[in-house]
Design a protein around this motif. Structure first.
Motif, PDB file in Angstrom:
ATOM      1  N   MET A   1       0.867  -1.426   0.098  1.00  0.00           N
ATOM      2  CA  MET A   1      -0.016  -0.069  -0.213  1.00  0.00           C
ATOM      3  C   MET A   1       0.958   1.302   0.605  1.00  0.00           C
ATOM      4  N   GLU A   2       1.068   1.361  -1.094  1.00  0.00           N
ATOM      5  CA  GLU A   2       1.784   3.146  -1.130  1.00  0.00           C
ATOM      6  C   GLU A   2       0.717   4.199  -0.526  1.00  0.00           C
ATOM      7  N   THR A   3       1.629   5.069  -0.103  1.00  0.00           N
ATOM      8  CA  THR A   3       0.945   6.370   0.071  1.00  0.00           C
ATOM      9  C   THR A   3       1.225   7.448  -1.588  1.00  0.00           C
ATOM     10  N   LEU A   4       0.059   7.709  -1.305  1.00  0.00           N
ATOM     11  CA  LEU A   4      -0.324   8.972  -2.405  1.00  0.00           C
ATOM     12  C   LEU A   4      -0.436  10.010  -1.711  1.00  0.00           C
ATOM     13  N   PRO A   5       0.025  11.278  -3.209  1.00  0.00           N
ATOM     14  CA  PRO A   5       0.036  12.793  -2.969  1.00  0.00           C
ATOM     15  C   PRO A   5      -1.535  12.670  -3.122  1.00  0.00           C
ATOM     16  N   LYS A   6      -2.057  13.590  -2.253  1.00  0.00           N
ATOM     17  CA  LYS A   6      -3.925  13.787  -2.628  1.00  0.00           C
ATOM     18  C   LYS A   6      -4.293  14.069  -3.019  1.00  0.00           C
ATOM     19  N   GLU A   7      -3.732  15.184  -4.216  1.00  0.00           N
ATOM     20  CA  GLU A   7      -3.999  16.431  -5.545  1.00  0.00           C
ATOM     21  C   GLU A   7      -3.657  15.229  -6.071  1.00  0.00           C
ATOM     22  N   GLN A   8      -3.270  14.951  -6.683  1.00  0.00           N
ATOM     23  CA  GLN A   8      -2.891  13.475  -7.431  1.00  0.00           C
ATOM     24  C   GLN A   8      -3.722  12.682  -7.845  1.00  0.00           C
ATOM     25  N   LEU A   9      -4.343  11.958  -6.464  1.00  0.00           N
ATOM     26  CA  LEU A   9      -5.108  10.736  -6.252  1.00  0.00           C
ATOM     27  C   LEU A   9      -7.127  11.090  -6.832  1.00  0.00           C
ATOM     28  N   LEU A  10      -7.207  12.668  -5.941  1.00  0.00           N
ATOM     29  CA  LEU A  10      -8.204  13.135  -6.573  1.00  0.00           C
ATOM     30  C   LEU A  10      -8.256  13.278  -7.804  1.00  0.00           C
ATOM     31  N   ASN A  11      -7.200  14.418  -8.229  1.00  0.00           N
ATOM     32  CA  ASN A  11      -7.537  14.679  -9.846  1.00  0.00           C
ATOM     33  C   ASN A  11      -7.790  13.192 -11.062  1.00  0.00           C
ATOM     34  N   SER A  12      -7.156  11.974  -9.906  1.00  0.00           N
ATOM     35  CA  SER A  12      -7.514  10.780 -11.312  1.00  0.00           C
ATOM     36  C   SER A  12      -8.333  10.321 -10.432  1.00  0.00           C
ATOM     37  N   LEU A  13      -9.253  10.522  -9.979  1.00  0.00           N
ATOM     38  CA  LEU A  13     -10.605  10.370  -9.710  1.00  0.00           C
ATOM     39  C   LEU A  13     -11.499  10.831 -10.085  1.00  0.00           C
ATOM     40  N   GLU A  14     -11.282  12.660 -10.168  1.00  0.00           N
ATOM     41  CA  GLU A  14     -12.757  13.420 -11.070  1.00  0.00           C
ATOM     42  C   GLU A  14     -12.065  13.030 -12.690  1.00  0.00           C
ATOM     43  N   HIS A  15     -11.247  12.414 -12.908  1.00  0.00           N
ATOM     44  CA  HIS A  15     -10.908  12.159 -14.352  1.00  0.00           C
ATOM     45  C   HIS A  15     -11.612  11.391 -14.568  1.00  0.00           C
ATOM     46  N   LEU A  16     -11.819  10.191 -13.748  1.00  0.00           N
ATOM     47  CA  LEU A  16     -12.489   8.698 -14.477  1.00  0.00           C
ATOM     48  C   LEU A  16     -14.058   9.554 -14.035  1.00  0.00           C
ATOM     49  N   VAL A  17     -14.655  10.053 -12.906  1.00  0.00           N
ATOM     50  CA  VAL A  17     -15.816  10.574 -12.649  1.00  0.00           C
ATOM     51  C   VAL A  17     -16.466  11.111 -14.099  1.00  0.00           C
ATOM     52  N   ASP A  18     -16.016  12.072 -13.919  1.00  0.00           N
ATOM     53  CA  ASP A  18     -16.054  12.746 -15.552  1.00  0.00           C
ATOM     54  C   ASP A  18     -16.093  11.604 -16.091  1.00  0.00           C
ATOM     55  N   GLY A  19     -15.427  10.673 -16.731  1.00  0.00           N
ATOM     56  CA  GLY A  19     -15.634   9.871 -17.829  1.00  0.00           C
ATOM     57  C   GLY A  19     -16.724   9.351 -17.972  1.00  0.00           C
ATOM     58  N   HIS A  20     -17.311   8.693 -16.937  1.00  0.00           N
ATOM     59  CA  HIS A  20     -18.369   8.332 -16.982  1.00  0.00           C
ATOM     60  C   HIS A  20     -19.794   9.096 -16.530  1.00  0.00           C
ATOM     61  N   LEU A  21     -19.115  10.018 -16.414  1.00  0.00           N
ATOM     62  CA  LEU A  21     -20.889  11.144 -16.521  1.00  0.00           C
ATOM     63  C   LEU A  21     -20.480  11.090 -18.468  1.00  0.00           C
ATOM     64  N   GLN A  22     -19.840  11.750 -18.800  1.00  0.00           N
ATOM     65  CA  GLN A  22     -19.688  11.932 -20.506  1.00  0.00           C
ATOM     66  C   GLN A  22     -20.050  10.939 -20.728  1.00  0.00           C
ATOM     67  N   GLN A  23     -19.797   9.988 -20.729  1.00  0.00           N
ATOM     68  CA  GLN A  23     -20.769   8.427 -21.245  1.00  0.00           C
ATOM     69  C   GLN A  23     -21.494   7.694 -20.802  1.00  0.00           C
ATOM     70  N   ALA A  24     -21.989   8.333 -20.029  1.00  0.00           N
ATOM     71  CA  ALA A  24     -23.669   8.242 -20.441  1.00  0.00           C
ATOM     72  C   ALA A  24     -24.632   9.567 -20.800  1.00  0.00           C
ATOM     73  N   ILE A  25     -23.726  11.036 -20.555  1.00  0.00           N
ATOM     74  CA  ILE A  25     -24.297  12.043 -21.098  1.00  0.00           C
ATOM     75  C   ILE A  25     -24.364  11.604 -22.943  1.00  0.00           C
ATOM     76  N   GLN A  26     -23.740  11.215 -23.391  1.00  0.00           N
ATOM     77  CA  GLN A  26     -23.102  11.007 -25.023  1.00  0.00           C
ATOM     78  C   GLN A  26     -23.997   9.766 -25.296  1.00  0.00           C
ATOM     79  N   HIS A  27     -24.003   8.419 -24.457  1.00  0.00           N
ATOM     80  CA  HIS A  27     -24.164   7.790 -24.596  1.00  0.00           C
ATOM     81  C   HIS A  27     -26.191   7.148 -24.858  1.00  0.00           C
ATOM     82  N   PHE A  28     -25.872   6.923 -23.964  1.00  0.00           N
ATOM     83  CA  PHE A  28     -26.904   6.029 -22.312  1.00  0.00           C
ATOM     84  C   PHE A  28     -28.146   6.756 -22.490  1.00  0.00           C
ATOM     85  N   GLN A  29     -27.966   8.221 -22.333  1.00  0.00           N
ATOM     86  CA  GLN A  29     -29.358   9.429 -22.496  1.00  0.00           C
ATOM     87  C   GLN A  29     -29.496   8.788 -23.905  1.00  0.00           C
TER      88      GLN A  29
END
Length: 190
Positions: free
Chosen positions: A1-29
């Motif tokens: 279990m590595e220690t991660l910079p909080k900013e890096q972790l949150l940026n990568s998670l935001e990127h994934l969530v934004d991708g999920h949001l865009q897929q839902a809007i562009q495809h499923f909606q």
């Protein structure tokens, strides 16, 4: 279990969530209710069922995350995050890249076959937007100190950083399932 910079972790998670949001809007909606409700060719969940399953986890976790952040605003946030061994285990298990095993959905998270497909998609989009807000608010929170009880055993708590990673890995797993279902529908027409 590595220690991660909080900013890096949150940026990568935001990127994934934004991708999920865009897929839902562009495809499923933009899909018909019929296509959203059609079971997968292999007998698996329909696209709407995949999203409804994720919504059921959002019903539990999003209010807990919001409360955890609001309750702990007085904590001095750390600039790093380190997963607990249990958090790392759950994340690895759910991540589509590392957790290849299929799991049976827990009671209360099994979607009905007859859903209001458009309402399910709209709710998923709203939950992803809320998750983005909470990820932004978490920048001023301590991801190590805030503890969230897990839905399947509320006496077990995980660090907020682990909960974010688990939920988003779980979302990724089922978004991929829904996208495969969509691709199979498209290829079956041609």
């Amino acid at each position: 279990m590595e220690t991660l910079p909080k900013e890096q972790l949150l940026n990568s998670l935001e990127h994934l969530v934004d991708g999920h949001l865009q897929q839902a809007i562009q495809h499923f909606q933009n899909m018909t209710a019929r296509d959203l409700l059609q079971p997968a060719p292999d007998g698996g969940w329909s696209i709407a069922q995949c999203l409804d399953h994720l919504n059921s986890y959002g019903h539990y976790y999003l209010p807990k995350i919001q409360q955890g952040i609001a309750k702990n605003v007085h904590l001095t946030p750390k600039d790093t995050f380190k997963s607990s061994w249990l958090g790392a285990y759950f994340i690895k298990m759910m991540d589509p890249e590392t957790g290849k095993k299929k799991y049976k959905a827990f009671k209360g998270h099994i979607p009905a076959p007859n859903l209001d497909a458009y309402a399910v998609v709209a709710e998923f989009i709203q939950q992803q937007e809320n998750l983005l807000i909470f990820l932004k608010e978490a920048r001023s929170a301590d991801l190590n100190a805030i503890r969230i009880p897990i839905s399947i055993a509320r006496f077990i708590t995980l660090k907020l950083g682990d909960v974010f990673q688990f939920i988003i890995a779980h979302d990724e797993r089922h978004i991929r399932q829904a996208m495969r279902n969509m691709a199979e529908k498209t290829s079956a027409r041609f």
